[in-house]
Each structure stands twice: as structure tokens, then as C-alpha cells.
Design a protein around this motif. Structure first.
Motif, PDB file in Angstrom:
ATOM      1  N   ALA A   1     -11.519  -2.860   5.764  1.00  0.00           N
ATOM      2  CA  ALA A   1     -11.250  -2.384   4.402  1.00  0.00           C
ATOM      3  C   ALA A   1     -11.372  -3.545   3.413  1.00  0.00           C
ATOM      4  O   ALA A   1     -11.929  -3.384   2.325  1.00  0.00           O
ATOM      5  N   GLY A   2     -10.879  -4.697   3.811  1.00  0.00           N
ATOM      6  CA  GLY A   2     -10.958  -5.872   2.947  1.00  0.00           C
ATOM      7  C   GLY A   2     -12.396  -6.285   2.698  1.00  0.00           C
ATOM      8  O   GLY A   2     -12.771  -6.652   1.584  1.00  0.00           O
ATOM      9  N   ARG A   3     -13.190  -6.203   3.729  1.00  0.00           N
ATOM     10  CA  ARG A   3     -14.600  -6.579   3.587  1.00  0.00           C
ATOM     11  C   ARG A   3     -15.335  -5.613   2.674  1.00  0.00           C
ATOM     12  O   ARG A   3     -16.181  -5.999   1.875  1.00  0.00           O
TER      13      ARG A   3
ATOM     14  N   TRP B   1       0.839  -1.199   0.000  1.00  0.00           N
ATOM     15  CA  TRP B   1       0.000   0.000   0.000  1.00  0.00           C
ATOM     16  C   TRP B   1       0.878   1.255   0.000  1.00  0.00           C
ATOM     17  O   TRP B   1       0.690   2.157  -0.818  1.00  0.00           O
ATOM     18  N   HIS B   2       1.856   1.305   0.906  1.00  0.00           N
ATOM     19  CA  HIS B   2       2.707   2.495   0.972  1.00  0.00           C
ATOM     20  C   HIS B   2       3.571   2.649  -0.273  1.00  0.00           C
ATOM     21  O   HIS B   2       3.849   3.760  -0.706  1.00  0.00           O
TER      22      HIS B   2
ATOM     23  N   GLU C   1       6.988   3.775  15.345  1.00  0.00           N
ATOM     24  CA  GLU C   1       5.917   4.669  15.770  1.00  0.00           C
ATOM     25  C   GLU C   1       4.690   3.906  16.240  1.00  0.00           C
ATOM     26  O   GLU C   1       3.969   4.350  17.121  1.00  0.00           O
ATOM     27  N   VAL C   2       4.452   2.793  15.579  1.00  0.00           N
ATOM     28  CA  VAL C   2       3.230   2.040  15.843  1.00  0.00           C
ATOM     29  C   VAL C   2       3.587   0.580  16.071  1.00  0.00           C
ATOM     30  O   VAL C   2       4.424   0.026  15.368  1.00  0.00           O
ATOM     31  N   VAL C   3       2.972   0.009  17.084  1.00  0.00           N
ATOM     32  CA  VAL C   3       3.072  -1.430  17.286  1.00  0.00           C
ATOM     33  C   VAL C   3       1.712  -2.012  16.955  1.00  0.00           C
ATOM     34  O   VAL C   3       0.736  -1.775  17.669  1.00  0.00           O
TER      35      VAL C   3
ATOM     36  N   LEU D   1      -9.775   3.634   6.086  1.00  0.00           N
ATOM     37  CA  LEU D   1      -9.688   2.465   6.960  1.00  0.00           C
ATOM     38  C   LEU D   1      -8.245   1.971   7.059  1.00  0.00           C
ATOM     39  O   LEU D   1      -7.788   1.574   8.129  1.00  0.00           O
ATOM     40  N   LEU D   2      -7.542   2.003   5.956  1.00  0.00           N
ATOM     41  CA  LEU D   2      -6.140   1.576   6.002  1.00  0.00           C
ATOM     42  C   LEU D   2      -5.324   2.518   6.888  1.00  0.00           C
ATOM     43  O   LEU D   2      -4.479   2.074   7.668  1.00  0.00           O
ATOM     44  N   GLU D   3      -5.612   3.798   6.780  1.00  0.00           N
ATOM     45  CA  GLU D   3      -4.915   4.761   7.640  1.00  0.00           C
ATOM     46  C   GLU D   3      -5.101   4.408   9.104  1.00  0.00           C
ATOM     47  O   GLU D   3      -4.215   4.617   9.928  1.00  0.00           O
ATOM     48  N   GLU D   4      -6.286   3.912   9.410  1.00  0.00           N
ATOM     49  CA  GLU D   4      -6.613   3.584  10.795  1.00  0.00           C
ATOM     50  C   GLU D   4      -6.260   2.144  11.139  1.00  0.00           C
ATOM     51  O   GLU D   4      -6.686   1.624  12.155  1.00  0.00           O
TER      52      GLU D   4
END
Length: 884
Positions: A642-644, A73-74, A520-522, A633-636
RNA sequence: GGGCAAUUAGCUCAGUGGGUAGAGCACACGGCUUACAUCCGUGCGGUCGGGGGUUCGAGUCCCUCAUUGCCCACCA
């Protein structure tokens, strides 16, 4: 079939045919290797390095699915994107599997000796490292192989030594004799985390310790009875303790007993740690083999007598029991006690027993000299980094678990009595007693010049090197460009089961050595369970090789099932049905693409918006909404949702509706309309492929390959941005689709033959032109002919089914099918249902608080609903009157 | 002994600023409608574990209980 490339597309998507060659093409295109571009912010993930103990299993497929999703995605967002691969030497775990292999040859590691054994483990590493990499490729992992790392690489090993020496010089690493967890099978110390506690049905043995003769005189009893679950440890007893407030024993405090078999004279001491309610209220004190007793011993200055050899047998301190394994010794001790009349009784007793998490042998607490990391100074900033939001846990609740552990953290024993791992960079000078910690092997003792230095034989806990992984892999301690650009990393994605082992250590080390949080994120995914909800483990035999699943269903199906079937942090089961569903989805997409391609070449120029039908505008609008919600949704990190949404859009809206509509528009005989329809089909398909690529990289890339006019691969295509929506077209199509649905519904209910065309009358009121514009679509999809669309009718047809679509009346004159009585009953049922709805709405609207306190738009919506219901009721009442 | 999660349709699970309950599978009925039977159409199916509370309004927030699972804890 009309043509283009579909000749090359088989009727069903065949993953095996395309996966491997697509992966090679991605690899050769260089898409996996980011170019450093200081004008852009990179996106970085370091892989949780799989242990080289064996092949990857299902659980690993999970992290691949999530991480590759984020990475792809990125990458499509245009960021320089690095996914750094590598493997972990996994010290004790790998040593154990290789020892097990040796055992099958009738050998132990001591038969080989350290050097040959380690060489043997390297052979193992070469074999399984290669298998793991092949598995990652089959899963489609778009990792940068040019940056692959292994925790025992020379550069990473140097990082380990530098880290050790820095901590040592800062006084944060020390060596000392403390009570630790000892695994007699692995013959090494373990950290608390590596010990699994299991509730066990054990025994509580009551043992009589005779008072020494001189003390017997002034007391009543001639002995004191203690209770223990591990009678063999009595061989190391150095006291008996009672609670000072326990009146039963006050007179005995200060007296002495004789330890059976050994003859040692033990003092009876008072300590508040003793629970008078447990056992007899008197406890034997074994400072060398029990953590509680160790503390008591320290408080009272008791000697600690170690009775165990490293392999768990009783040493010379055990007198007559020397040489026996501790568990045999237990039986022997009990038997001897019985013979000597010293065993008072045995009770059943449930307690938790520590087991080695690697070999499951029973852990023995033991005093031993080990290296430790003084952890509090590292833990505090690590707590702070999460508390102030520099590191964010998803889901958040795991931050609390992290805090709880970090706030109660104990010093970390980091030495291991193993051969496979990073040798501790410490040398001892036996001449002057100097201890030297050094990154490079020292030539001589700095204080006495002795050239015969002895390196510490132990290796480091495998998690010591894993803790450095996010930066050691990027070149630390050197100040490399990679380190400067890609570090700190963006997201750390892993299972919640290694928060303490790994995540916490990386945060502590990252802050300590680089001054920055390592990520930054786990993002924590749940653990994969089998279809029965059982945890997968080799011993249960329910682990599956992901390749087997990939062979049967395709990598896309496996990945999609893993990502959409789960919520962050919650465990999931993976069933055959789920995999089938995901495979079917890939196939659905494949076939949608086959259809789109079969319609011929799309126009190269974007059509005039005025040329688009309501259906065209509707699907484009819905597509733009999908782009918007999937992106946010991906951002979150809402990957499942998002897949659904994508599934829903692709299957239910694009395939089930728009493609069917497109067929009508293409076959309308109007060449211009056919052409714009093709444009819309290709346009939406193109977008779907981009949106779905991070979820299902293979099938989307394979389809992309067939699209005309593509000069680069989908993997590097741009992520779409959401265009404008078209509420007008959405409203029109909502009406039209609802009309088609109610007609289909009635046809099914009244058993109209599927192929038969029936007459329909739509009383469209002010929507005549909207229905009229979609006439051919309604005719085709509802199979009605002739279709009469009028704004009003003077008298409703009597012998006809009366349907309502969003309040619009539709009549199906099915004379021979319609039973007036049945029709009346249907109408009455509808009426009853609508009246119930309106009653509950009225109730709500009449509640005093609602109209005043609820937001105006909610009140407004309810009023509109009420009006619509009232209108429908009116129509049905008219209908009933007509039927009467 | 603490803590966390789960409890929603027959099954597996979504439902993340509180505003009329969703999906897949299974099941029933009807369809080989020239992209797909790994398919299409239609339908059946839920007092969202129990109880209380906050709110105009609770699957969603708070309290409590129950069941299951997991994590942490030096229970001789």
C-alpha cells in the motif's frame, strides 16, 4: 509566488521544526484517547511493552511504525481506537543492567540488600521509563497516555497474584525438585527459552573408572572407560551405564566401580538410552547435572548428588575440589586424573553448550526446587484457538512454528531467584508445614494459626506478567468498562522472535483467565538488521538510537522506510539510502503542497463535471483507484505494498504528470479552467494527505495545517472512500502521455536541445478530438510547436522521424537531424522487434490448447494485441517503403 | 537430527486468486523548465539459484539439488 500560506512553508520540509509541536497538539486535542461508544466496534492494540532495561532502539521503531499505522488508519475510519502504552519491568534483564551499574561502583546487590537494591532498580525504571516515553513521542506514537501501564503497577501486580492463585488452586501450579537450567552468574533458574545453545569446540575426555577389587576377579578388564565433555561432573556420578545389548559390556553389568577422588562405589547399570557408538559405549551417570542422566537416574532409582553451589563453585560433595569454580574444577580434575593415570585420552569434540541469554554465562543443568506451571492443559485450548481460526497469524507460516512448539511444550519453570519482579504469592508456615497461596498477605496460617509466616523469597518469570498484558492493562481481574469494551484486542503486532516467550503465553493465559483469545490477529514483522545484514545487538555495537535517525531524516522518513521496505515476517536491512529516499518522498509531498497552495484559493463549490478536462478526470480516476487499492491492501495487512502504491501515485502520477499539466491549464488564460484545475489539485492533495497520514503523520499534518478552511486536524479526518473511475479519461490520457513520452524519448535520442521547440505531426486517426483537446498540454510537455493534428495524411513526410505511440503515428520533421539511412535502420529494428513479438504471439495463439483451455478474455486480449502489432507493422512497412 | 526463510537488474528489495518481469539506489546522457537539484527528462540493465514436473501458459504451484541465514531438538 501567487500567494496564500506558502510564505510560511520553507522550500524544504524541516521535520525538526514541526514534529514536537504537532505531537503536543495531537496530544492536547485528546485524539489519542478514545471515547467508549457501545454502538461502534473498537480497534485496540496493546503495545508490546518495551523493557525498561534501556533506551529504545531501531527495532522498537519498527513496531511503532506498524502499530501507529494501523491505529491512525482505524481512527480515521471513525472507530474508537485505543493504543495502550506501557513498559515491562523485565525481571532478569533489568536486574542485570542495574547490577552491572553497581559493579562499576564496586558494589554487588548483596552489599545493598534486597530492599535497597529494589529501590535502586525503581530509580532506574523512572529514568528509562521516561526516556522510552519521550522516544515514543518523537516517533509520533499516537498512544493513549492516560492509560499507560507498567507491569509492576499495583493493579497489574494484583492481576499477577490473582492469576497465580487461580492456577495454584486449580492444581496447575506445583512446586518440585527437577533438573533445570541454572545460571551461576545470575544465580537463578531459567526456562529452556532463556538458554541459547552455541556450537562449541570442546573436548571429549576418556576417563578410567577402576572396578572394585571384588569384581575385578571375574572379569578381564580391571576398569571401565567412560567419555565425557564435562569431567568435573564426575564428582556427582552415581552410576556407570552401558547399553544392555552391547556385548562388550554384558559381563560388567551389575559390577561396581570406584569413583576416583570421591571413593563412592558406583553400580554399572544397563539402559537403552546409552548409545554404544558414542565414546566407549559406557557413560558416567550424573543425575543431578545432566538431563539425560537425570532420566536414567529416575529409571534406576539412583541417588542424585548435587555438587554445585548456586554460584557455580563446587560444594562439599566435590571433596578435594570444593570451592573451585566449575571451570577451574574441570582443569583440576583433568590434571589430577592425568597424575593418577586415569585419563586415557582427550579428543576434540564439537557440541552445543547452553549459555544464559541474559549474561552469556555457561548454563549448568542442576536439580533444584522450583515452581512450575503445568502447561499442557493451557496449551491445548491455545492450539485450538489458532487451529480453528479464532486467532490468525500473519504471515501464516508462523502458525506452524507455534503449533510445533505448543505441541511439544514442557512445563514452565516460573520461579526466579531474583529480587526484581513480582514476589511469588506463597507463604510457608514453618510450624505446621503448610503452604499458602494467597492474593493478599495472610495474617496467620489457616491450619495452625501461626502468625509467623515466611513468604517465598523468589519472584516470577517476567513473562508471567507479560502473558497477562492484554487484559491486565485493561483492568482485569476487575470487570472494568475498559475490559468489557476494548478486550479482546484487535491486533497483536510484534517481532517473530518472541512468539514463544510472549505470544503463546498471552494466548494461553487469555483463554484461561478470560475465556477469550486475547487478540484476533497476530501480525509479525521481521527483525531489523544493519546495512550489512547483521542482527543488531548491544554487544556488536551496531544498535542505533532512533532519535539520531529522526534528527537527521525525520520521524516520517524513518517510519516510511521501515514500513515499505519490508514484507511481514522477513528481516530487513535499513540503509542510509532507504532513509534518504523516504526523506525525499516527504519533501516531494511538501513541495507538491507548496505548489498547490501557490495556485491560490480553490473554488468552494465542486465544479460541474462537464467543466473538467480529460486530465482532471484522469487524475481523479487514478486517485479513486488508489484509494480503493490502498484500502483493500490495508485490510489485508499489506502495508508495504500500500505504501509503495501511494508513493507511485503521488510521485509519478500526481507530481510528474498532473501538476505539470495543471500548470498549463492554470496559465491557459481561461479563468474558469484555472479555477477547476485548482479545485482538482486541492481535492487530490487533500486525499493524498489522508491516505498518507498513517505512514507519514507529521508531514501530512503539517501540510494540512496550511490548507484553507480546515477546522480540525488531519489525525481525526475521515479516511476517504473510493469514488468512480473514468476509463474514458484514462484511455485518452494514456494516449496523450504516451505521445509525449515518445516525443521526449526521440528528442533525447537525437540530442535536440532541451529548450528548443520542434514541429510535430500527429496522425491521430479517430482520436483527433482527444489529441486536440490536450493540444496545449502536448505542446508544453513535449515542447512541440507547431503541433499539427490530423486524422490522416496522404503522403508521410520524408525527412522526418517516424514514431509510434500506441499505434498512432507521430512525425518529427527534423530535417537537418534526420539521416535517411539511420531512419531506415531504426525502422528495420522496430520491425524486427515487432515481428518477433508477433511470431511468439502467433505461436501461442496457434497452440491447440490455448484457444480452447485459456479463459476467453485472455485469448481475446492476445488477439487484440496481435491485431495492434499487425497494424504497427503495416505502418512501419509503409514508412520503409516511403524511405526507399 | 528436524523445520523455516532467502536466492529476481551492479546494490537493496517488491512482485499475495499463474496470463507479455517492477521500484529505489547506482550508472550514462541532457536539463537550475518561477513546487521541489532532497529536483526534472531520457536511457542502460534480468535465460527470476540449478534440474525436473503440473499446466494452453510458471518468478508465482509440486518434487529435487545447491548456497546462505534463522528457529527448534536432553549430540554423554
Amino acid at each position: 509566488m501567487a500567494d496564500i500560506e506558502t510564505g510560511a512553508m520553507p522550500k524544504t520540509f524541516n521535520p525538526r521544526q514541526v514534529e514536537q509541536s504537532l505531537y503536543q497538539r495531537w496530544l492536547q486535542s485528546g485524539a489519542f484517547t478514545p471515547a467508549i461508544d457501545w454502538s461502534q466496534r473498537p480497534f485496540t492494540i496493546v503495545i508490546p511493552p518495551p523493557n525498561i532495561t534501556g533506551e529504545l532502539h531501531y527495532g522498537h521503531a519498527m513496531f511503532v511504525a506498524f502499530q501507529d499505522l494501523m491505529i491512525r488508519w482505524h481512527r480515521m475510519l471513525g472507530q474508537p481506537t485505543l493504543w495502550l502504552p506501557g513498559t515491562d519491568h523485565a525481571g532478569i534483564a533489568t536486574q542485570n543492567v542495574v547490577e552491572a551499574e553497581l559493579a562499576r561502583e564496586g558494589l554487588t546487590r548483596f552489599d545493598l540488600g534486597r530492599e535497597r537494591f529494589v529501590a535502586r532498580v525503581w530509580q532506574w525504571k523512572e529514568k528509562y521509563g521516561a526516556i522510552i516515553n519521550r522516544q515514543l513521542q518523537r516517533l509520533g506514537a499516537s498512544v493513549d497516555w492516560t492509560r499507560e501501564r507498567f507491569t509492576l503497577d499495583e493493579q497489574l501486580s494484583r492481576a499477577v497474584r490473582v492469576a497465580f492463585v487461580r492456577l495454584f488452586e486449580k492444581g496447575l501450579i506445583y512446586r518440585g525438585n527437577y533438573i533445570v537450567n541454572w545460571c551461576p552468574r545470575c544465580t537463578t533458574v531459567l526456562s529452556d527459552l532463556e538458554v541459547d545453545h552455541e556450537e562449541t569446540n570442546g573436548k571429549l575426555y576418556y576417563i578410567r573408572y577402576p572396578l572394585v577389587p571384588t569384581d575385578r576377579a571375574h572379569t578381564d578388564p580391571d576398569a571401565i572407560v567412560v567419555a565425557t565433555t564435562r569431567p568435573e561432573t564426575m564428582l556427582g556420578d552415581t552410576a556407570v551405564a552401558v547399553n544392555p545389548a552391547d556385548e562388550r559390556y554384558v559381563g560388567l553389568i551389575g559390577c561396581h566401580v570406584t569413583l576416583p577422588f570421591i571413593g563412592r562405589v558406583l553400580p554399572i547399570i544397563a539402559d537403552t538410552a546409552v548409545d554404544p557408538a558414542f565414546g566407549t559405549g559406557a557413560v558416567k551417570v550424573t543425575p543431578a547435572h545432566d538431563p539425560n542422566d537425570y532420566e536414567i537416574g529416575r529409571r534406576h532409582g539412583l541417588p542424585a548428588v548435587n555438587i554445585l553451589n548456586p554460584n557455580g563453585t563446587i560444594n562439599a560433595e566435590g571433596g578435594p575440589f570444593a570451592g573451585l569454580d566449575r571451570l577451574e574444577a574441570r582443569k583440576a580434575v583433568v590434571q589430577k586424573l592425568q597424575e593418577q593415570g586415569l585419563l586415557v585420552r582427550i579428543e576434540d569434540h564439537v557440541h552445543s553448550v547452553g549459555h544464559c541469554s541474559r549474561c552469556n554465562d555457561i548454563i549448568e543443568p542442576m536439580i533444584s526446587e522450583q515452581w512450575f506451571v503445568k502447561i499442557k492443559p493451557l496449551a491445548e485450548p491455545a492450539i485450538q484457538a489458532v487451529r480453528d481460526g479464532r486467532i490468525r497469524f500473519i504471515p501464516e507460516r508462523f502458525a506452524r512454528i507455534y503449533f510445533n512448539w505448543m505441541e511439544n511444550i514442557r512445563d514452565w519453570p516460573i520461579s526466579r531467584q531474583l529480587w526484581w519482579g513480582h514476589r511469588i504469592p506463597v507463604w510457608y508456615c514453618d510450624r505446621c508445614g503448610q503452604t499458602i497461596a494467597s492474593v493478599e498477605t495472610p495474617a496467620r496460617c489457616p491450619s495452625c494459626g501461626n502468625q509467623e509466616l515466611r513468604q517465598d523469597p523468589d519472584v516470577l518469570d517476567t513473562w508471567f506478567s507479560s502473558g497477562l498484558w492484554p487484559f491486565s492493562t485493561l483492568g482485569w481481574p476487575e470487570d472494568t468498562e475498559d475490559l468489557r469494551y476494548f478486550y479482546p484486542t484487535s491486533v497483536l503486532e510484534t517481532g517473530y522472535d518472541i512468539i514463544f516467550f510472549w505470544v503463546a503465553r498471552m494466548i494461553m493465559f487469555g483463554l484461561e483467565f478470560t475465556g477469550k483469545p486475547p487478540f484476533e490477529v497476530v501480525y509479525l514483522h521481521g527483525l531489523l538488521r544493519d546495512e550489512h545484514g547483521e542482527k543488531m545487538s548491544k554487544s556488536k555495537g551496531n544498535v542505533r538510537n532512533p532519535l539520531e535517525v529522526i534528527d537527521r531524516f525525520g520521524a516520517d522518513a524513518l517510519r516510511y522506510a521501515l514500513v515499505t521496505g519490508s514484507t511481514p515476517g522477513n528481516d530487513m536491512r535499513l540503509s542510509e539510502e532507504k532513509l534518504e529516499g523516504a526523506r525525499n518522498f516527504a519533501n516531494k509531498l511538501w513541495n507538491a503542497a507548496r505548489f498547490v497552495l501557490s495556485t491560490g484559493q480553490p473554488p468552494t463549490v465542486e465544479p460541474d463535471p462537464a467543466a473538467l478536462t480529460a486530465a482532471d478526470r484522469w487524475i481523479l480516476s487514478r486517485y479513486h483507484r488508489t484509494v480503493a487499492s490502498v484500502s483493500s491492501l490495508l485490510e489485508e495487512f499489506e502495508f508495504g505494498e500500500a505504501g509503495r502504491i501511494l508513493y507511485e501515485f503521488v510521485w509519478s502520477e500526481f507530481c510528474d504528470w498532473y501538476i505539470e499539466i495543471a500548470k498549463v491549464q492554470i496559465r491557459s488564460g481561461d479563468a474558469a479552467r484555472a479555477s477547476t484545475t485548482r479545485w482538482v489539485l486541492f481535492r487530490v492533495l487533500d486525499g493524498i494527505l489522508r491516505l498518507l497520514h498513517p505512514y507519514m503523520p507529521f508531514v501530512t499534518e503539517a501540510i494540512w495545517d496550511h490548507l484553507p478552511g480546515r477546522d480540525s486536524m488531519l489525525i481525526v479526518a475521515r479516511w476517504p472512500s473510493a469514488g468512480p473511475t473514468d476509463p474514458d479519461a484514462e484511455r485518452t490520457m494514456d494516449l496523450v502521455m504516451e505521445a509525449i513520452r515518445v516525443i521526449r524519448n526521440a528528442r533525447a535520442e537525437f540530442r535536440v536541445e532541451a529548450g528548443r521547440r520542434i514541429h510535430a505531426v500527429i496522425v491521430a486517426e479517430e482520436h483527433v478530438s482527444q489529441f486536440e483537446s490536450q493540444r496545449s498540454i502536448i505542446e508544453a510537455l513535449a515542447r512541440v510547436e507547431p503541433l499539427t493534428i490530423v486524422s490522416a495524411i496522404s503522403e508521410p513526410p520524408r525527412r522526418a522521424l517516424h514514431l509510434l505511440a500506441r499505434g498512432i503515428a507521430i512525425y518529427l520533421p527534423l530535417a537537418e537531424m534526420v539521416d535517411l539511412e539511420v531512419e531506415r535502420r531504426r525502422a528495420e529494428q522496430d520491425l524486427a522487434r515487432l515481428r518477433a513479438q508477433i511470431a511468439s504471439l502467433d505461436h501461442r495463439l496457434s497452440e491447440p490448447g490455448f484457444t480452447t483451455k485459456a479463459p476467453p478474455e485472455v485469448v481475446q486480449r492476445e488477439r487484440e494485441r496481435r491485431a495492434a502489432l499487425a497494424e504497427q507493422i503495416e505502418k512501419i512497412e509503409e514508412r520503409l517503403a516511403a524511405l526507399a
